[in-house]
Scaffold this active site. Structure first.
Site: not given
Ligand code: MRU
Length: 352
Positions: A66-68, A100, A201, A242, A252-253
């Site tokens: 996970r993470g963009a 996603r 996370q 994201d 973002n999250k």
């Molecule tokens: O749902 P996730 O864990 O994929 O969400 C990740 C985030 O929101 C991160 O902050 C974002 O992707 C930045 S990644 C470098």
């Protein structure tokens, strides 16, 4: 998809560490790629080999990865695997795209593979190399901001939300890249790590990777950040992204928006760290960014380590419904600046 043994990558200069060994989040194998299955962190370090587009789709949808930036890179390999076995490239990309919805790096990476003059596999490898370099440069540019704060007070206290660390990227991270760069430069830093409900996370991943790399940090409940900012115990916030719309509105999250509001009220600088692969130039503002809604059980239950190993417990009454929007959009007026691989940019629309 098969579970794999713990295996370090080659020793790269300045790679992030686990147990004193340098790792990246994915590496090539003879039959596919190996990734860190992040569902098991911080309690167990488990890797998994992904060999097909279907493996990749499951790993992204179920958040093994996970993470963009990492989602984009892994999806690129998934498309390369599909094309290699003769699938229609556009249809294969469409199947991966729906895994996603919010992180635009997924769409971006699939398009890079579809449009590349290189072979699909080479294009995926190039995305990995480029994301790595983008993170490194974000670290360099963000370091100047931390250095400036350190000239007034140390340690520099930085609040971050979710995991925008190397586990969300290939290496270094986005929000954490300046932090790691400062740590390596000998600047005393301390990180306030938002736990980041519902999937935690921050508590599970950011705390883990900062700890493994020896960066001082403290995990806080999501609701504590505003209080700490009012007490003057936060010098800056750095979060990841994201999807950033053309005007700078940033998805973002979930919970990022509330931190930005608190930062504005208390005068704490609030920075977004992002590679340019996270910018969606097709959206004029954040109003049309698709916000993923995930399984309400992620709110109703919580995973942890019990006396007999990993365990899941229910938090809410059995009959209570729950809602689980996974991201929110922070309006550009709340953002002090953007740290990208091309430089750190002050936001002229801040407070406007
Ligand atoms: O749902 P996730 O864990 O994929 O969400 C990740 C985030 O929101 C991160 O902050 C974002 O992707 C930045 S990644 C470098």
């Amino acid at each position: 998809m098969v579970g794999g043994a713990v295996r370090p990558v080659l020793r790269y200069l300045h790679c992030m560490n686990i147990g004193g060994r340098p790792y990246r989040t994915l590496w090539d194998t003879a039959n596919g790629i190996e990734v860190i299955d992040q569902r098991h962190l911080p309690h167990r370090f488990v890797t998994a080999e992904l060999r097909t587009a279907e493996d990749v789709a499951v790993a992204i949808r179920e958040m093994w990865v996970r993470g963009a930036p990492l989602i984009g890179a892994v999806a690129a390999y998934g498309l390369a695997f599909a094309i290699a076995r003769g699938d229609d490239p556009v249809q294969a990309a469409a199947k991966l795209l729906v895994t996603r919805p919010t992180a635009v790096n997924l769409k971006w990476a699939l398009n890079v593979v579809l449009q590349s003059a290189r072979s699909p596999l080479e294009a995926a490898r190039q995305i990995v190399a480029d994301e790595l370099e983008r993170s490194r440069l974000i670290g360099e540019h963000g370091l100047a901001l931390i250095r400036d704060l350190a000239s007034r007070r140390t340690p520099v206290n930085i609040l971050t939300h979710c995991n925008a660390g190397w586990l969300a990227c290939i290496d270094y991270g986005t929000a954490t890249a300046p932090i790691y760069a400062a740590h390596e430069a000998g600047i005393p830093v301390h990180v306030w790590v938002d736990e980041t409900r519902p999937r935690n996370q921050g508590a599970a991943l950011t705390a883990y990777e900062l700890g493994e790399h020896g960066v001082p940090h403290t995990v806080i409940a999501d609701n504590a950040g505003g209080h700490l900012m009012r007490q003057g115990r936060v010098d800056m916030c750095i979060v990841g992204a994201d999807r950033v719309a053309a005007n700078g509105d940033t998805a973002n999250k979930i919970g990022t928006y509330l931190k930005a509001l608190a930062a504005k009220d208390t005068g704490v600088p609030f920075h977004i760290a992002l590679p340019t692969s996270t910018i969606d130039w097709s959206l004029p503002d954040g109003s049309e960014i698709p916000i993923e809604e995930r399984d309400p059980d992620e709110v109703r239950f919580i995973d942890g380590l019990g006396p007999h190993g990993p365990t899941r417990v229910r938090l809410v009454p059995e009959s209570s419904p729950a809602l689980n929007p996974a991201f929110d959009v922070t309006p550009v007026r709340l953002i002090t600046g953007f740290i990208t691989e091309r430089g750190a940019f002050a936001n002229l629309r801040h407070n406007k």
